[in-house]
Design an enzyme around this catalytic site. Structure first.
Site, mmCIF file in Angstrom:
data_model
loop_
_atom_site.group_PDB
_atom_site.id
_atom_site.type_symbol
_atom_site.label_atom_id
_atom_site.label_comp_id
_atom_site.label_asym_id
_atom_site.label_seq_id
_atom_site.Cartn_x
_atom_site.Cartn_y
_atom_site.Cartn_z
ATOM 1 N N TYR A 166 56.635 37.133 27.821
ATOM 2 C CA TYR A 166 56.684 37.875 29.314
ATOM 3 C C TYR A 166 55.222 37.888 29.679
ATOM 4 O O TYR A 166 54.461 38.322 28.934
ATOM 5 C CB TYR A 166 57.315 39.182 29.150
ATOM 6 C CG TYR A 166 57.031 39.841 30.639
ATOM 7 C CD1 TYR A 166 58.010 39.390 31.763
ATOM 8 C CD2 TYR A 166 55.840 40.350 31.065
ATOM 9 C CE1 TYR A 166 57.861 39.970 32.837
ATOM 10 C CE2 TYR A 166 55.680 41.128 32.337
ATOM 11 C CZ TYR A 166 56.736 40.675 33.352
ATOM 12 O OH TYR A 166 56.685 41.062 34.513
ATOM 13 N N LYS A 171 46.126 46.305 33.183
ATOM 14 C CA LYS A 171 46.828 47.755 32.669
ATOM 15 C C LYS A 171 45.869 48.765 32.214
ATOM 16 O O LYS A 171 45.355 49.451 33.190
ATOM 17 C CB LYS A 171 47.789 47.526 31.663
ATOM 18 C CG LYS A 171 49.150 46.748 31.930
ATOM 19 C CD LYS A 171 50.437 46.828 30.745
ATOM 20 C CE LYS A 171 51.606 45.914 31.262
ATOM 21 N NZ LYS A 171 52.410 46.591 32.120
ATOM 22 N N ASP A 211 47.679 36.678 26.249
ATOM 23 C CA ASP A 211 47.779 37.795 27.111
ATOM 24 C C ASP A 211 47.667 39.018 26.595
ATOM 25 O O ASP A 211 48.717 39.426 25.837
ATOM 26 C CB ASP A 211 49.007 37.415 27.917
ATOM 27 C CG ASP A 211 49.386 38.415 28.946
ATOM 28 O OD1 ASP A 211 48.908 39.382 28.723
ATOM 29 O OD2 ASP A 211 50.623 38.132 29.470
ATOM 30 N N TYR A 268 62.690 46.034 40.224
ATOM 31 C CA TYR A 268 64.054 45.340 39.938
ATOM 32 C C TYR A 268 64.984 46.303 40.588
ATOM 33 O O TYR A 268 65.851 46.933 39.679
ATOM 34 C CB TYR A 268 64.291 45.132 38.191
ATOM 35 C CG TYR A 268 63.131 44.219 37.674
ATOM 36 C CD1 TYR A 268 63.361 42.964 37.735
ATOM 37 C CD2 TYR A 268 61.819 44.648 37.304
ATOM 38 C CE1 TYR A 268 62.587 41.907 37.249
ATOM 39 C CE2 TYR A 268 60.933 43.755 36.807
ATOM 40 C CZ TYR A 268 61.414 42.617 37.035
ATOM 41 O OH TYR A 268 60.492 41.492 36.369
HETATM 42 N N1 PMP Z 1 51.637 40.038 30.866
HETATM 43 C C1 PMP Z 1 52.026 40.991 29.943
HETATM 44 C C2 PMP Z 1 52.170 40.881 28.596
HETATM 45 C C3 PMP Z 1 52.684 42.176 30.574
HETATM 46 O O1 PMP Z 1 53.160 43.007 29.895
HETATM 47 C C4 PMP Z 1 52.585 42.233 32.065
HETATM 48 C C5 PMP Z 1 53.197 43.748 32.576
HETATM 49 N N2 PMP Z 1 54.027 44.058 32.272
HETATM 50 C C6 PMP Z 1 51.978 41.472 32.897
HETATM 51 C C7 PMP Z 1 51.585 40.385 32.083
HETATM 52 C C8 PMP Z 1 51.696 41.385 34.298
HETATM 53 O O2 PMP Z 1 51.067 42.322 34.788
HETATM 54 P P1 PMP Z 1 51.359 43.100 36.210
HETATM 55 O O3 PMP Z 1 52.421 43.841 36.270
HETATM 56 O O4 PMP Z 1 50.067 43.811 36.157
HETATM 57 O O5 PMP Z 1 51.090 41.872 37.055
#
Ligand code: PMP
Length: 435
Positions: free
Chosen positions: A152, A282, A253, A24
């Site tokens: 998100y 992650k 997620d 960003y």
């Molecule tokens: N889902 C959630 C809940 C996340 O926090 C993130 C990353 N911040 C993602 C998906 C996307 O993961 P990445 O940045 O490894 O593509």
């Protein structure tokens, strides 16, 4: 050609600012970036020698700290065998070991694992699984998602379309993004029962649109980048029941929450329920390498493959990367070799004690902690260009966004470092308020 590793920092930093996109970032008004030369344990060492206590775990991932001997050994050993081979038609023990661990650790109904290369891809895979499942069931019109406000799920197109339509990037990419349904974000706080009113928005959307909905997608217990909101486990249980009632799949997620961060191994464990499809990423490799996985139930897997295609239609180049899988296996072993849950409770206590003083500041709206996550929500968005260097001057690495000044430190942080981290976070906010 210059090798910037042997050049003075100012020279390559200038080039970096002029040519490299950071997350960003603006090409017109680049914000400062701090050159890091190494990292070990919970310390980041900057190129000028300053050492910072890491409060971010490099965005939820480095749970064991940096440069961990067990993870280094796993990487070194795996390199002797192979760093990568294609996964089409070939397989290897690191991937099978990781798959077995994930199936054993996640709720019982999740039995099938798709190993991919990043969180966003894991969510894309989950969405594709849900859509392909309903195509195979002869209900191709069930191809949209029901997502939550403040959600998100990533930055790629399919995942952006499931992010909060107001705070996310929808308005910019409107017309390009698939249109999904949204319901109110859960308002019931963590630890409380969800009432019928709390579920009303989700119920209303499902009642009206279930014939077009493939799956509900949500971040269990913690809505992360959409506001660091902690919510009720009972909401999750009731969302599960609504999905069953209206015959839609449920995608969790767990990319941010997975591997203990919220106080349970997976956030859905707070509710004792299982989704049909779950994404992890992650912390999967302890933050060493990009790797993610999407798990699904046998019913979803069988359902997909009974369809015309006969196979699940996805297969990225770096799927099941052995180097990343080996490190993930070592990271999971390391986590489970310790009393990780007591450790997370220790961090939660330290965060509660350390951040409490922020509540007294006039410009602070709320202070909240859950597991190894501590959040100070301000009344107004913070000014990144001024606050970021201040954190660095105070010897801590904190990267706020919007109104949120938050920390999710590596699990190996000591009590003393945790106390220092919290004290300095509050000190910087106090200074900002006075300036
Ligand atoms: N889902 C959630 C809940 C996340 O926090 C993130 C990353 N911040 C993602 C998906 C996307 O993961 P990445 O940045 O490894 O593509």
């Amino acid at each position: 050609m210059p090798d910037y590793r042997n050049t003075d920092t100012a020279t390559w930093l200038k080039w970096d600012q002029q040519h490299i996109w950071h997350p960003y970032s603006s090409a017109l008004h680049p914000s400062p970036v701090f050159p890091v030369s190494s990292a070990s344990g919970v310390r980041l060492t900057l190129a000028d020698g300053r050492r910072l206590i890491d409060g971010m775990s490099s965005w939820w991932s480095t749970i064991h700290g940096y440069n961990h001997p067990a993870l280094n050994a796993a990487a070194t050993n795996q390199l002797q065998d192979m760093s990568h081979v294609m996964f089409g038609g070939l397989t290897h023990a690191p991937a099978a070991t990781l798959g077995k661990r994930l199936v054993d650790l996640t709720p019982e109904p999740l039995t099938r694992v798709f190993i991919s290369d990043s969180g966003s891809v894991a969510v894309e895979v989950a969405i594709k699984m849900a859509v392909q499942y309903w195509i195979a069931q002869g209900k191709p019109q069930k191809n949209r998602l029901l997502a939550l406000h403040h959600a998100y799920h990533g930055d790629t197109f399919a995942t952006m379309a499931a992010c909060d339509p107001v705070n996310g990037m929808h308005h910019l990419f409107n017309g390009v993004l698939p249109q999904h349904f949204f319901c109110d974000a859960p308002a019931t706080p963590f630890g409380s029962e969800a009432s019928a009113e709390d579920m009303a928005s989700m119920r209303a959307q499902l009642e009206q649109h279930h014939q077009d909905i493939a799956a509900v997608i949500l971040e269990p217990i913690v809505q992360g980048a959409g506001g660091m909101r902690f919510y009720s486990a009972d909401y999750l249980r009731k969302a599960r029941a609504l999905c069953d009632e209206f015959d839609v799949l449920l995608i969790h997620d767990e990319i941010a929450t997975g591997f203990g961060r919220s106080g349970e191994l997976f956030a859905c464990d707070h509710a004792g329920i299982s989704p049909d499809i779950m994404c992890v990423g992650k912390a999967l490799t302890g933050g060493y390498m990009s790797l993610a996985a999407t798990l699904c139930t046998e019913a979803v897997a069988q359902g997909i493959c009974q369809g015309e295609a006969g196979v699940f239609m996805h297969g990225p180049t770096f799927m099941g990367n052995p180097l990343a899988c080996s490190i993930a296996n070592a990271s999971i072993d390391l986590l489970l070799s310790d009393d990780w849950q007591t450790n997370i409770q220790r961090i939660e206590k330290g965060l509660n004690q350390g951040l409490a003083a922020a509540s007294a500041l006039d410009d602070v709206a709320d202070v909240r902690c859950l597991g190894a996550i501590g959040v100070i929500e301000m009344k107004e968005p913070v000014e990144m260009s001024s606050i970021q260097p201040r954190f660095v001057e105070h010897g801590i690495w904190i990267r706020p966004f919007g109104k949120l000044v938050y920390t999710m430190p590596p699990y190996v942080i000591s009590d003393d470092d945790l106390q220092t981290l919290c004290e300095r976070m509050v000190a910087v906010l106090r200074e900002e308020a006075q300036s």
